[in-house]
Design a protein around this motif. Structure first.
Motif, PDB file in Angstrom:
ATOM      1  N   GLU A   7      28.835  50.166  97.517  1.00 12.79           N
ATOM      2  CA  GLU A   7      28.800  49.713  98.905  1.00 12.79           C
ATOM      3  C   GLU A   7      28.559  50.872  99.870  1.00 12.79           C
ATOM      4  OE1 GLU A   7      31.576  47.196 102.089  1.00 12.79           O
ATOM      5  OE2 GLU A   7      32.155  47.350  99.986  1.00 12.79           O
ATOM      6  N   LYS A   8      29.133  52.029  99.560  1.00 15.97           N
ATOM      7  CA  LYS A   8      28.962  53.197 100.425  1.00 15.97           C
ATOM      8  C   LYS A   8      27.828  54.110  99.965  1.00 15.97           C
ATOM      9  CE  LYS A   8      33.873  53.385 101.707  1.00 15.97           C
ATOM     10  NZ  LYS A   8      35.118  54.207 101.657  1.00 15.97           N
ATOM     11  N   THR A  22      18.111  51.974  95.639  1.00 14.15           N
ATOM     12  CA  THR A  22      18.415  50.632  96.129  1.00 14.15           C
ATOM     13  C   THR A  22      19.800  50.568  96.770  1.00 14.15           C
ATOM     14  OG1 THR A  22      18.969  50.172  93.808  1.00 14.15           O
ATOM     15  CG2 THR A  22      16.864  49.354  94.618  1.00 14.15           C
ATOM     16  N   ALA A  23      20.748  51.332  96.247  1.00 15.29           N
ATOM     17  CA  ALA A  23      22.086  51.380  96.847  1.00 15.29           C
ATOM     18  C   ALA A  23      22.044  52.055  98.211  1.00 15.29           C
ATOM     19  CB  ALA A  23      23.058  52.098  95.915  1.00 15.29           C
ATOM     20  N   TYR A  30      22.162  51.406 104.109  1.00 18.90           N
ATOM     21  CA  TYR A  30      21.520  51.745 105.387  1.00 18.90           C
ATOM     22  C   TYR A  30      21.036  50.502 106.119  1.00 18.90           C
ATOM     23  CZ  TYR A  30      18.515  54.162 108.735  1.00 18.90           C
ATOM     24  OH  TYR A  30      17.939  54.630 109.888  1.00 18.90           O
ATOM     25  N   PHE A  31      20.367  49.604 105.394  1.00 18.68           N
ATOM     26  CA  PHE A  31      19.859  48.370 105.997  1.00 18.68           C
ATOM     27  C   PHE A  31      20.859  47.255 105.714  1.00 18.68           C
ATOM     28  CE2 PHE A  31      15.966  50.769 104.776  1.00 18.68           C
ATOM     29  CZ  PHE A  31      15.472  51.008 106.057  1.00 18.68           C
ATOM     30  N   LYS A  32      21.750  47.029 106.625  1.00 18.78           N
ATOM     31  CA  LYS A  32      22.861  46.109 106.388  1.00 18.78           C
ATOM     32  C   LYS A  32      22.400  44.681 106.112  1.00 18.78           C
ATOM     33  CE  LYS A  32      25.899  49.345 107.046  1.00 18.78           C
ATOM     34  NZ  LYS A  32      26.623  49.931 105.874  1.00 18.78           N
ATOM     35  N   ASP A  33      21.211  44.312 106.623  1.00 17.34           N
ATOM     36  CA  ASP A  33      20.738  42.948 106.424  1.00 17.34           C
ATOM     37  C   ASP A  33      19.779  42.826 105.241  1.00 17.34           C
ATOM     38  OD1 ASP A  33      18.900  44.505 107.730  1.00 17.34           O
ATOM     39  OD2 ASP A  33      18.172  42.916 109.042  1.00 17.34           O
TER      40      ASP A  33
END
Length: 646
Positions: A568-569, A611-612, A617-620
């Motif tokens: 997630e981070k 990809t992580a 970075y791109f929350k959506d």
């Protein structure tokens, strides 16, 4: 003034160093207040002629980092897809400059490269920039006018231009203006001028080269990058070969021979993407169906000393179906189609992967007199953006459409007549490390020719690999593996010398140091391939040194190192693994009567995949459920070969 030491030998040695005469006047022995000592003993003690361990040292001491496979707006497929970064900007970027990508984003390498080769396609080199800009002489052709409109429209229309271009090229039906050799030769002279302006011997090497892009038989990838040892003066004398001239690899070798005879220069070729060749890259027949023979084997071995084992369109070290016992073989695999979307037939993958080819070369050598697949390993990106990006947190994709954006999480990198490859299947790979004593064209090219190179999937892992007959455990305790490695054996890319009388199995010194800004090291493996007494190809992977106190299981395999990745981070911690690993290993299964090769594979601990970083970075951004979010970066050394005597 007297200086006293606890050891008489150290005292004698130290005193000798202080008073040692010049080499021209050196006596055979020197008398000190500790007695008489033979000069040769002094030199053996320090392992060099004088006190400084570095004086007179000529072997490479650090790997030079870079790549030889980057496309810019001068490649027709790249500019048609929206690439606006040209060779000049691409080389500035490689040297550490911040540039603007084709999608208007600022981008910079974490660390500059030591060398770079822009490898734009020789086919229609630079011509499509004229189509994009609306050159009237080119737009008189209706198809080029259609492409002009599509390229300027961008998006799906630009992508359609790329796919049509690839299809027409494979069919030999490109518009005549695109294939004009005189236009291509003029553009080549412009390209070499740009490259020459960036070459700074000793600081940064700009190699001259191009990609010969054979898609023989309709999308079967037989691409080669041609690498020049030379500068502009020689490179400009001969027009680069195109696939408008031929799509047969051995005719490329004929061109290379002609170039060297005419100019006195030197060139080599590097095949890539065997995984997209539908069984042709390492086949035992030529692409036009003729059995390979002794002459073919000699020429392939001469002209193609290296193979690109990893890049953005997949890693082709080994396929998991061909090596089910190799738990690390399933890495960034592309194995469905060729470049025209033609599905693979059963058995074709057998002739597409490096390890299989290395084994097959051993099998063919007695029959043909030469091992045609005796190649070293390197990595490059094959990016078509003008931006070489092999870093997971700095990945700018294959084409502009796959540069960073929320949309690339679900976008298609390729659409082969409805057969799609997703953007997330692209790999942020790879890089080449060259063991060259100088950062110059000649030195780097010579290292490539002798195969003293290795490839990584993007991180800058420092790897030494030597083979010999008398490496000892204590050699792994030294801080200078290069000194003992070159002194006792041969480096990666070499051949083991004949075994001394009474020797046992070969020994190997292997050492790895982590990339300072990447993950710790998990393990070093040595991959062995051989042909047994029945003529069957065999392989085995040995875990030779690893981090921590893990113990091999009943199957002999060292357990996985674990993972500290917070997906997630998009972070990880180097609380597992090791910053460096080194060991001496002896083959426990050696048979002196059988041909064999050995190469080292170095694995990092898991870290976040590109990809992580996108997801963080791109929350959506929305990724498919099966999108991998971690990666195990690795390095592949060139092999060392063993050949029985007699």
């Amino acid at each position: 003034m007297a200086v006293r030491f606890a050891s008489p030998l150290i005292a004698a040695t130290a005193a000798t160093v202080l008073v040692l005469p010049s080499a021209a006047q050196a006596p055979q022995s020197v008398t000190t207040d500790g007695g008489t000592i033979d000069r040769a003993e002094v030199e053996r003690f320090f392992n060099q002629p004088g006190y400084s361990p570095y004086a007179g040292r000529s072997f490479p001491t650090r790997p030079l980092w870079g790549e030889i496979h980057l496309h810019t707006s001068w490649s027709p497929d790249a500019i048609a897809a929206g690439t606006r970064v040209g060779p000049d900007e691409a080389l500035q970027y490689a040297k550490g400059a911040e540039i603007t990508s084709s999608t208007g984003q600022k981008v910079k390498l974490s660390r500059p490269y030591d060398f770079m080769m822009v490898a734009d396609h020789s086919d229609a080199l630079g011509v499509m920039s004229g189509v994009l800009e609306g050159d009237p002489s080119l737009l008189a052709d209706p198809k080029l006018k259609e492409w002009h409109d599509g390229m300027n429209a961008g998006g799906e229309k630009a992508s359609a231009v790329v796919m049509e271009m690839i299809t027409l090229q494979s069919q030999g039906k490109l518009p005549k203006a695109v294939t004009d050799p005189n236009v291509q030769f003029d553009m080549w002279h412009n390209m070499t001028e740009i490259v020459e302006s960036h070459n700074e011997p000793g600081r940064f090497t700009a190699l001259i080269g191009y990609e010969w892009t054979s898609n023989y038989g309709g999308g079967n990838n037989l691409h080669r990058n041609v690498v020049y040892r030379d500068g502009k003066t020689k490179a400009d004398q001969v027009r680069p070969l195109t696939t408008f001239d031929t799509e047969i690899p051995n005719e490329l070798w004929d061109w290379m021979s002609m170039y060297e005879e005419k100019t006195g220069g030197r060139v080599l070729a590097v095949p890539h993407n065997g995984n997209l060749s539908n069984g042709l890259m390492f086949a035992t027949e030529t692409p036009d169906g003729k059995p390979i023979d002794a002459k073919w084997a000699e020429e392939r071995a001469r002209w193609e000393p290296l193979y690109e084992v990893t890049q953005s369109k997949g890693t082709s070290e080994q396929h998991p179906k061909l090596a089910p016992a190799d738990e690390f073989a399933n890495f960034e695999i592309w194995d469905k189609y060729n470049l025209a979307g033609v599905p693979k037939k059963p058995g074709e993958i057998e002739y597409e992967y490096a390890r299989q080819a290395l084994k097959r070369g051993l099998k063919l050598e007695p029959e043909l007199g030469t091992n045609p697949f005796k190649f070293g390993l390197l990595g490059s990106t094959d990016d078509h953006t003008g931006v070489s990006s092999a870093e997971e947190n700095n990945f700018f994709g294959k084409f502009p459409a796959s540069e960073p954006s929320p949309e690339r999480s679900t976008g298609n990198a390729f659409d082969f007549d409805g057969n799609t490859v997703k953007d997330w299947q692209l790999g942020a790979s790879g890089l080449t490390a060259v063991w060259a004593p100088e950062n110059t064209r000649a030195s780097i090219w010579d290292a490539m020719k002798r195969k003293e190179v290795y490839g990584t999937t993007g991180s800058r892992i420092f790897v030494r690999f030597f083979g010999g007959w008398d490496f000892e455990k204590d050699d792994a305790e030294r801080r200078d593996p290069g000194t003992v490695g070159y002194g006792k054996g041969v480096p990666m890319g070499g051949d083991l010398p004949p075994a001394p009388e009474g020797s046992g199995a070969p020994t190997f010194l292997v050492a790895a140091l982590k990339d300072p800004i990447s993950g710790n090291l998990d393990r070093i493996q040595i991959v062995k391939g051989w042909v047994d007494a029945n003529g069957e190809m065999q392989e085995k992977i040995y875990d030779v040194v690893w981090a921590g106190d893990r113990k091999p299981g009943e199957d002999g395999k060292v357990p996985l190192v674990g993972s500290t990745v917070d997906v997630e981070k998009a972070t990880w911690t180097n609380t597992i693994g090791a910053p460096e690993l080194i060991t001496v290993w002896q083959d426990p299964d050696f048979d002196p009567s059988l041909r064999a090769f050995y190469y080292a594979r170095v694995l990092e601990i898991p870290t976040p995949r590109w990809t992580a970083f996108d997801a963080a970075y791109f929350k959506d951004a929305k990724f498919d459920a099966d999108t991998p979010m971690t990666v195990t970066e690795r390095a592949y050394t060139s092999p060392i070969w063993y050949t029985p005597q007699g």
